[in-house]
Design an enzyme around this catalytic site. Structure first.
Site, PDB file in Angstrom:
ATOM      1  N   CYS A  37       0.828  -1.208   0.000  1.00  0.00           N
ATOM      2  CA  CYS A  37       0.000   0.000   0.000  1.00  0.00           C
ATOM      3  C   CYS A  37       0.858   1.253   0.000  1.00  0.00           C
ATOM      4  O   CYS A  37       0.348   2.353  -0.187  1.00  0.00           O
ATOM      5  CB  CYS A  37      -0.932   0.011   1.207  1.00  0.00           C
ATOM      6  SG  CYS A  37      -0.073   0.037   2.792  1.00  0.00           S
ATOM      7  N   SER A  38       2.159   1.085   0.200  1.00  0.00           N
ATOM      8  CA  SER A  38       3.076   2.235   0.225  1.00  0.00           C
ATOM      9  C   SER A  38       3.782   2.471  -1.105  1.00  0.00           C
ATOM     10  O   SER A  38       4.606   3.367  -1.207  1.00  0.00           O
ATOM     11  CB  SER A  38       4.131   2.042   1.318  1.00  0.00           C
ATOM     12  OG  SER A  38       3.558   2.124   2.602  1.00  0.00           O
TER      13      SER A  38
END
Length: 481
Positions: free
Chosen positions: A258-259
């Site tokens: 998600c980063s």
């Protein structure tokens, strides 16, 4: 009259409640024993559980199983992720006190004592079915807690195998096996929700539905928010360095993190040069027609296609019917975008090696574009910038609604802690109130502790009225009132 469906639902709920209650009872017994461990014993247990994942043969076995059963990411990157995230966490915890007195403040008459929270329920995603449960388990055990894992259906096979390895290491150091357990297979919504209701603390990484359910369970909960990372490239950036880092981040484990970067906002002054650098690094810009074709393949009924998520770029090209030869060897795809919102799905999180590219006339426009992307999705999570302009960095920190601003780094590696920055190693990013979370930092061992404070008297420090109000009253002509 109660229908047969309602009867079945009641039975399912009753069965789930009983199954979870049995696990929690065993966890409480194990935790009651573990609570009496000293710091050295606790740290040995933590090291043992970490070795369950880091040991090379086990790591490869888990990584292969994770890719085979989830269809997400690639084996070699999962091996790297499992090792680096776990070793980084151990580095963070090596000198951390989590038993007994952890801080004394004699000038305040305070002594802080670490206490367990009890039994933790951990909801973990399919994107990292070994690294995330290991991270949560290590943090929980550092605080002398027991933990019960609730993996996603896709990730439960890898989580089950990890649990087997953890139990072998707990046996080696003589610690109770029931310190680490997993919901019975097949893991269901009913047992997951029951777990949230019966434990002392819920920690959730994964879908926002699970996060919301944890918050509404009535049990103290720590959840994290959605990602949709925008990264600015300004006119002072080292473009080839930025391109290399963005490529490494965006392609790692096929962008399961998600980063990882989802959008680049590039200043007009360096736009063409930045795109050229990204192309040299393995990116390919799609034509308008190819973009439309990719969009049709990536989203089905408004949701990301499971056939596209976390696949390598050439695989995505084949599945989308993109036949241009350059696409068959690309590291990632770029699509030019101008708009943001639900009608423009490339402006959201893509969980695949696809980057939306925005062109901004200057930093002010780039700032507003970044804010707009975050307002659409990912608010509170993080943003990044490649720059040598300290004022631009500081403005993002002061004004952008994010909990992390990543500067001149590969975002997916840096955001969850890295060996060359000071963020705690974690796979769970708190997004603060912007992301409807109760924490704004990387989830870490301190979130798994209760702190008892002993307070003693100290010399009084009581201000006078003049100390507190004198300057204010003087300034506003109220000194004689």
């Amino acid at each position: 009259m109660v229908s047969s469906t309602q009867v079945s639902q009641l039975k399912d709920t009753s069965d789930a409640r009983a199954a979870v209650a049995s696990l929690v009872a065993r966890a409480r017994m194990a935790q009651a024993e573990y609570e009496h461990y000293g710091q050295r014993q606790v740290d040995e247990v933590v090291t043992a559980v970490a070795w369950a994942l880091v040991q090379p043969e086990r790591n490869r076995q888990l990584s292969e199983l994770a890719v085979e059963t989830t269809g997400l990411g690639n084996v070699e990157d999962k091996i790297t992720k499992n090792r680096r995230k776990t070793m980084g966490l151990l580095r963070d915890l090596e000198q951390a006190k989590s038993v007994g007195v952890i801080r004394e403040l004699p000038e305040l008459g305070l002594v802080e004592i670490a206490r367990p929270v009890g039994v933790v329920g951990a909801v973990v995603p399919s994107t990292n079915p070994a690294a995330t449960p290991a991270n949560k388990t290590i943090n929980a055990l550092k605080g002398r807690n027991a933990i019960i894992l609730a993996p996603s259906p896709k990730g439960q096979a890898a989580c089950t195998l990890l649990l087997e390895f953890m139990h072998a290491e707990l046996d080696r150091v003589g610690a109770p096996r029931d310190l680490v357990q997993q919901l019975p297979i097949p893991v269901s919504k009913a047992t997951t929700y029951e777990l949230m209701n019966q434990v002392d603390l819920v920690v959730v990484t994964g879908s926002q539905n699970n996060v919301r359910s944890a918050y509404s369970s009535g049990t103290p909960a720590v959840g994290v928010g959605a990602g949709n990372v925008p990264v600015i490239i300004d006119e002072s950036a080292e473009l080839d360095d930025a391109a290399r880092k963005i490529t490494a981040s965006k392609t790692f484990d096929n962008a399961t993190s998600c980063s990882s970067e989802n959008s680049l906002v590039i200043l007009d002054a360096v736009y063409e040069s930045a795109i050229a650098a990204l192309e040299r690094s393995g990116g390919v810009m799609l034509t308008a027609a190819e973009k439309q074709q990719l969009e049709a393949a990536m989203w089905e009924d408004g949701s990301l296609s499971r056939h596209i998520i976390a696949r390598a770029a050439p695989d995505i090209a084949r599945r989308a019917g993109l036949t241009r030869s350059e696409l068959q060897s690309a590291s990632f795809f770029m699509v030019e975008e101008q708009h943001v919102g639900k009608e423009y799905p490339f402006s959201g999180e893509k969980l695949s090696p696809v980057l939306a590219i925005y062109r901004a006339r200057d930093f002010e426009a780039a700032f507003e574009q970044t804010r707009c992307l975050l307002d659409h999705q990912g608010k509170g999570h993080s943003c990044g910038i490649h720059t040598r302009n300290e004022a631009n960095i500081r403005r993002l920190g002061l004004e952008m609604p994010v909990c992390r601003v990543i500067v001149n780094q590969a975002h997916a590696f840096a955001n969850g802690g890295n060996f060359d920055n000071g963020l705690p190693f974690s796979l769970s990013m708190g997004c603060g109130t912007w992301g409807q979370n109760s924490i704004s930092d990387n989830m870490n061992y301190r979130h798994y502790l209760n702190i008892t404070r002993i307070a003693r008297t100290i010399p009084p420090s009581e201000p006078t009225m003049d100390d507190l109000f004198g300057a204010y009253l003087q300034k506003h002509g109220l000194a004689d009132s």
